[in-house]
Design a protein around this motif. Structure first.
Motif, PDB file in Angstrom:
ATOM      1  N   PRO A  56       4.199   8.331   0.062  1.00 37.38           N
ATOM      2  CA  PRO A  56       4.647   8.878  -1.294  1.00 37.38           C
ATOM      3  C   PRO A  56       6.212   9.198  -1.255  1.00 37.38           C
ATOM      4  N   SER A  70      -1.000   9.636  -9.696  1.00 33.95           N
ATOM      5  CA  SER A  70      -0.638  11.000  -9.095  1.00 33.95           C
ATOM      6  C   SER A  70       0.869  10.975  -8.796  1.00 33.95           C
ATOM      7  N   VAL A  71       1.245  10.006  -7.964  1.00 35.15           N
ATOM      8  CA  VAL A  71       2.722   9.925  -7.694  1.00 35.15           C
ATOM      9  C   VAL A  71       3.416   9.595  -8.778  1.00 35.15           C
ATOM     10  N   ASN A 109       3.226   9.881 -11.847  1.00 33.49           N
ATOM     11  CA  ASN A 109       3.376  11.007 -13.021  1.00 33.49           C
ATOM     12  C   ASN A 109       4.365  12.035 -12.398  1.00 33.49           C
ATOM     13  N   GLU A 110       4.231  12.307 -11.235  1.00 32.41           N
ATOM     14  CA  GLU A 110       5.226  13.163 -10.661  1.00 32.41           C
ATOM     15  C   GLU A 110       6.630  12.839 -10.769  1.00 32.41           C
ATOM     16  N   LYS A 128       1.026  -1.126  -0.055  1.00 30.26           N
ATOM     17  CA  LYS A 128       0.214   0.021   0.041  1.00 30.26           C
ATOM     18  C   LYS A 128       1.108   1.299   0.008  1.00 30.26           C
ATOM     19  N   LYS A 167       1.712   4.072   1.511  1.00 32.84           N
ATOM     20  CA  LYS A 167       1.562   4.795   2.842  1.00 32.84           C
ATOM     21  C   LYS A 167       2.478   6.007   2.825  1.00 32.84           C
ATOM     22  N   ALA A 174      -4.670   2.968  -7.739  1.00 35.28           N
ATOM     23  CA  ALA A 174      -5.641   4.047  -7.435  1.00 35.28           C
ATOM     24  C   ALA A 174      -5.098   5.552  -7.995  1.00 35.28           C
ATOM     25  N   PRO A 175      -6.196   6.347  -8.091  1.00 33.95           N
ATOM     26  CA  PRO A 175      -5.831   7.664  -9.038  1.00 33.95           C
ATOM     27  C   PRO A 175      -4.638   8.396  -8.072  1.00 33.95           C
ATOM     28  N   ASP A 176      -4.583   8.078  -6.545  1.00 34.58           N
ATOM     29  CA  ASP A 176      -3.595   9.016  -5.881  1.00 34.58           C
ATOM     30  C   ASP A 176      -1.934   8.360  -6.108  1.00 34.58           C
ATOM     31  N   PHE A 177      -2.044   6.886  -6.468  1.00 33.45           N
ATOM     32  CA  PHE A 177      -0.907   6.462  -6.850  1.00 33.45           C
ATOM     33  C   PHE A 177      -0.462   7.017  -8.205  1.00 33.45           C
TER      34      PHE A 177
END
Length: 337
Positions: free
Chosen positions: A74, A106-107, A109-110, A70, A72, A101-104
């Motif tokens: 980033p 986002s990380v 892509n960063e 998971k 936890k 997940a979308p938040d993952f």
């Protein structure tokens, strides 16, 4: 354990000489008659003998796997990806316990925006593959030249902003500063790959390591110059619009850019005269800036004083580049003797 001992050189006929090897060393590496050893003649005249079992043993695999139950933390995840990247890993497989997940994303892509050549090349429900598409044969010098170009363009943008206060240049300056950071990471990656290829370089290991160290120091200096320029730029945006200040700052930025160009040319071309020239030029600019800073004592000049202090720091970094260039040029001269 490191130790030294004297052994006699023996003549075995024809034009051959022989020296015996320590028995415990031979047994430690399970060597036997007929095994191949790498004999490396160092620049200073010493000889290194390396068992074939050690050659390339420290080379990390080109593929890495991260098991991630998971996301936890980033920032911790990004640091690990950065570490694999600069070590020269070509492919990173990320295995998840849950669906992506979308938040993952986002990380991720960063991460891809922060590292040159890193792309998402495969994505399944619970597995993502990152691949570095940058050629390993890209030269470190070409990365140095690109970083130099970016710094010069940042300085040009700052002088343009001083002249006409055009807000459109703001974002481009920030983008170029991020590009300097990305190219710095790429240079560290290439240096680590170079370390792994050391035995194929045609240079002695000590000479090769010194070359890589010189490049690492220069790229770090360029990154620090970029950071210092951004400090100056932040103060410039808040500085009261004064034609006198604009003229002084623009002139000093132009001088710093010229000194930077000379110092970088000296390093890349191993030019001793230009290295000395850049050192003296940086010293002269710093003395002038210190005098200007001493004259900025009023409360209204506080931000100007901070800008001048950052410019003085730039001169210190430029002198460091000049000193590295002098050392490199002297070594190049000795190699020709």
């Amino acid at each position: 354990m490191k130790r030294s001992e004297y052994r006699k050189l023996q003549f075995i006929g024809g034009s051959s000489f022989m020296v015996s090897l320590p028995k415990d060393w031979v047994e430690k590496f399970n060597l036997k008659q007929g095994d191949t050893l790498l004999v490396s003649v160092e620049e200073e005249g010493s000889i290194r003998i390396i068992p074939s079992s050690l050659i390339g043993r420290a080379e990390p695999p080109e593929r890495a796997v991260i098991e991630l139950p998971k996301l936890k933390d980033p920032e911790r995840f990004k640091r690990e990806i950065f570490a694999y990247y600069i070590l020269g890993i070509d492919q990173i497989e990320i295995n998840l316990k849950e669906r992506i997940a979308p938040d993952f994303m986002s990380v991720l892509n960063e991460v891809t925006r922060s590292l040159i050549g890193i792309e998402i090349t495969s994505m399944e429900d619970k597995k993502i593959t990152l691949s570095c598409l940058t050629s390993k044969d890209l030269s470190i010098d070409s990365v140095l030249i690109r970083m130099k170009q970016l710094v010069n363009t940042i300085i040009d943008g700052m002088m343009s902003y001083l002249e006409n206060r055009d807000e459109r240049v703001l974002q481009s300056i920030f983008d170029m500063e991020e590009d300097v950071d990305r190219f710095y990471m790429l240079s560290v990656r290439l240096e680590n790959i170079g370390m792994r290829r050391m035995h194929d370089s045609g240079l002695s290991s000590w000479d090769f390591l010194r070359m890589l160290l010189g490049h690492r120091l220069i790229t770090k200096c360029i990154e620090e110059i970029s950071d210092e320029l951004m400090k100056i730029f932040e103060h410039l945006k808040e500085l009261e619009d004064s034609p006198g200040f604009r003229t002084v700052l623009s002139g000093e930025l132009e001088s710093i850019k010229s000194c930077f160009d000379v110092a970088m040319s000296a390093f890349l071309e191993e030019d001793l005269e230009r290295a000395h020239e850049s050192y003296e030029l940086g010293k002269m600019i710093e003395e002038r800036l210190r005098k200007e800073s001493e004259n900025s004592n009023s409360q209204r000049d506080v931000r100007m004083k901070l800008i001048l202090m950052s410019m003085i720091e730039l001169c210190r970094i430029l002198r460091t580049i000049s000193e590295i260039s002098i050392n490199r040029s002297v070594r190049a001269t000795l190699r020709k003797l």
